[in-house]
Design a protein around this motif. Structure first.
Motif, short mmCIF file in Angstrom:
data_model
loop_
_atom_site.label_atom_id
_atom_site.label_comp_id
_atom_site.label_asym_id
_atom_site.label_seq_id
_atom_site.Cartn_x
_atom_site.Cartn_y
_atom_site.Cartn_z
N GLU A 152 4.64 -6.51 3.03
CA GLU A 152 3.47 -7.28 2.61
C GLU A 152 3.11 -7.08 1.14
N THR A 153 3.61 -6.01 0.52
CA THR A 153 3.34 -5.82 -0.92
C THR A 153 4.07 -6.85 -1.76
N GLY A 154 5.14 -7.43 -1.22
CA GLY A 154 5.95 -8.36 -1.99
C GLY A 154 6.98 -7.68 -2.86
N TYR A 155 7.12 -6.36 -2.70
CA TYR A 155 8.03 -5.61 -3.56
C TYR A 155 9.27 -5.10 -2.81
N VAL A 156 9.54 -5.64 -1.63
CA VAL A 156 10.74 -5.27 -0.87
C VAL A 156 11.83 -6.29 -1.14
N THR A 188 11.09 2.67 10.39
CA THR A 188 10.08 2.56 11.43
C THR A 188 8.97 3.59 11.31
N GLY A 189 7.77 3.20 11.69
CA GLY A 189 6.65 4.13 11.67
C GLY A 189 5.32 3.42 11.69
N MET A 190 4.28 4.10 12.15
CA MET A 190 2.96 3.49 12.16
C MET A 190 2.22 3.86 10.88
N GLY A 191 1.28 3.00 10.50
CA GLY A 191 0.48 3.25 9.32
C GLY A 191 0.99 2.49 8.11
N GLU A 192 0.50 2.88 6.94
CA GLU A 192 0.84 2.17 5.71
C GLU A 192 1.51 3.08 4.68
N ASP A 193 1.82 4.31 5.04
CA ASP A 193 2.43 5.21 4.08
C ASP A 193 3.77 4.64 3.59
N GLY A 194 3.99 4.69 2.30
CA GLY A 194 5.22 4.18 1.71
C GLY A 194 5.07 2.85 1.00
N ALA A 236 2.71 1.86 -1.19
CA ALA A 236 2.44 2.08 -2.62
C ALA A 236 3.67 2.65 -3.31
N GLY A 237 4.42 3.50 -2.60
CA GLY A 237 5.63 4.08 -3.18
C GLY A 237 6.70 3.04 -3.45
N ILE A 238 6.85 2.11 -2.52
CA ILE A 238 7.82 1.02 -2.71
C ILE A 238 7.44 0.19 -3.94
N LYS A 239 6.16 -0.07 -4.08
CA LYS A 239 5.68 -0.83 -5.24
C LYS A 239 5.99 -0.08 -6.54
N ALA A 240 5.80 1.24 -6.53
CA ALA A 240 6.06 2.05 -7.73
C ALA A 240 7.55 2.06 -8.07
N ILE A 241 8.41 2.16 -7.06
CA ILE A 241 9.85 2.15 -7.30
C ILE A 241 10.29 0.81 -7.88
#
Length: 351
Positions: free
Chosen positions: A325-329, A286-292, A294-299
């Motif tokens: 929304e990145t499609g990488y989860v 949980t959290g507001m914003g978009e942090d993480g 790009a990191g999820i995509k990199a992992i």
């Protein structure tokens, strides 16, 4: 509902602070429908006005913020944002308020009676607006505690690294995940929770007391192996600088904020993806914003496994949504299922 201004109650024993906070919120599109000069007054005002959100001072006469949160959550569940002075004592008290049901906290710059609130007005309005959208009724429900499988029923991959990112509403969620991870899984854990300096050390100690893992606030040059966890200190990015023989090393930097925050989840996850060759697992809570995101995509790009908390159990479905929304989860899970979700993906293939 879109277009509807959130309704807020401001509780603070300082008339000056009540006025300053109310003016900031009103200018930011939030209707301040009531003010309270102490905790008892806050409980009664919430009962009378049924606001969408409460900003609650920690130290107040007659009834302090912790007692007030406890009463509000038991009688008229309402999202509460604690406003805490930046002191060691208030850090401990603030976490106690989170235990009682407060959603998150905002640190007053300059002390209890702050002359500097105006420089953080945008951040305060954004946080109050986000907290107002939290379902406080759901937050008061019983927290199901699942039992993690033991080593007798499961064999895990070797040298796994788990990275967890969270923000608003995250402290309790991080604690729950770590408390249910068995030491036998032998993770190296890196935690990035958006939180100011002075609070992250207390946060790490709380997780340490609730987990089988050895948890501490990160220091520059720290090395950790299996069964250990580091929490990124407030005000510093935590970067994975080296990985060798199952042990990783971090460095701390004061580089500019990323995604308007420091520490940033993306900084830790991106660096881990660049350096670590053993199994990687990324989790966004949980959290507001978009942090993480790009990191999820990199992992995922280096073959790691990824999980995001679902909307229903997220206090604020900002960071998980952006990650999804990145499609990488790989998996979107309620908080109760995330520990086993991590363990399922870390299960070793047995031939």
């Amino acid at each position: 509902m879109a277009g509807v201004r959130p309704r807020a109650v401001v509780a603070d024993d300082s008339h000056f602070m009540r006025s300053v906070i109310s003016d900031i919120l009103e200018d930011g599109g939030i209707d301040v429908v009531g003010q309270a000069k102490n905790g008892r007054d806050a409980v009664e005002t919430v009962a009378d006005l049924s606001p969408d959100v409460v900003t609650m001072d920690v130290e107040m006469p007659e009834m302090n913020g912790i007692e007030a949160v406890d009463r509000i959550m038991s009688e008229n569940p309402t999202p509460v944002l604690m406003l805490s002075a930046h002191t060691d004592e208030n850090a401990d008290v603030t976490f106690e308020a989170l235990d009682k049901g407060a959603v998150d906290f905002f640190t007053k710059p300059g002390g209890e009676v702050s002359m500097e609130m105006s420089r953080l007005e945008d951040q305060l309005v954004e946080m109050v607006t986000s907290v107002a959208e939290v379902d406080a009724t759901a937050a008061t429900g019983s927290e199901k505690q699942t039992s993690a499988p033991t080593s007798s029923t499961r064999t895990y991959v070797e040298n796994p690294t788990l990275l967890i990112g969270s923000s608003t509403g995250g402290p309790k969620m991080v604690e729950r995940v770590l408390s249910e991870l068995p030491l036998e899984a032998d993770f190296r854990v890196l935690i990035v929770q958006h939180m100011p300096d002075g609070f992250t050390e207390r946060f790490a100690k709380r997780i340490d007391s609730r987990s089988d893992y050895d948890v501490r606030e990160a220091s520059h040059g720290d090395r950790i192996g299996g069964g250990e966890a580091l929490v990124a200190p407030g005000g510093k990015h935590m970067i994975v600088s080296n990985y060798r023989s199952g042990r990783l090393r971090v460095k701390l930097t004061e580089d500019p904020p990323v995604n308007s925050v420091r520490p940033a989840v993306d900084m830790t996850m991106n660096s881990a993806a660049e350096v670590i060759t053993d199994p990687l697992f990324g989790v966004i809570l949980t959290g507001m914003g978009e942090d993480g995101a790009a990191g999820i995509k990199a992992i995922k790009a280096v073959g790691g496994r990824t999980i995001a908390q679902d909307e229903e159990t997220s206090a604020v479905f900002g960071m998980p949504k952006r990650a999804i929304e990145t499609g990488y989860v790989d998996d979107v899970l309620p908080i109760d299922d995330i520990p086993n979700g991590i363990l399922n993906t870390a299960k070793a293939e047995v031939n």
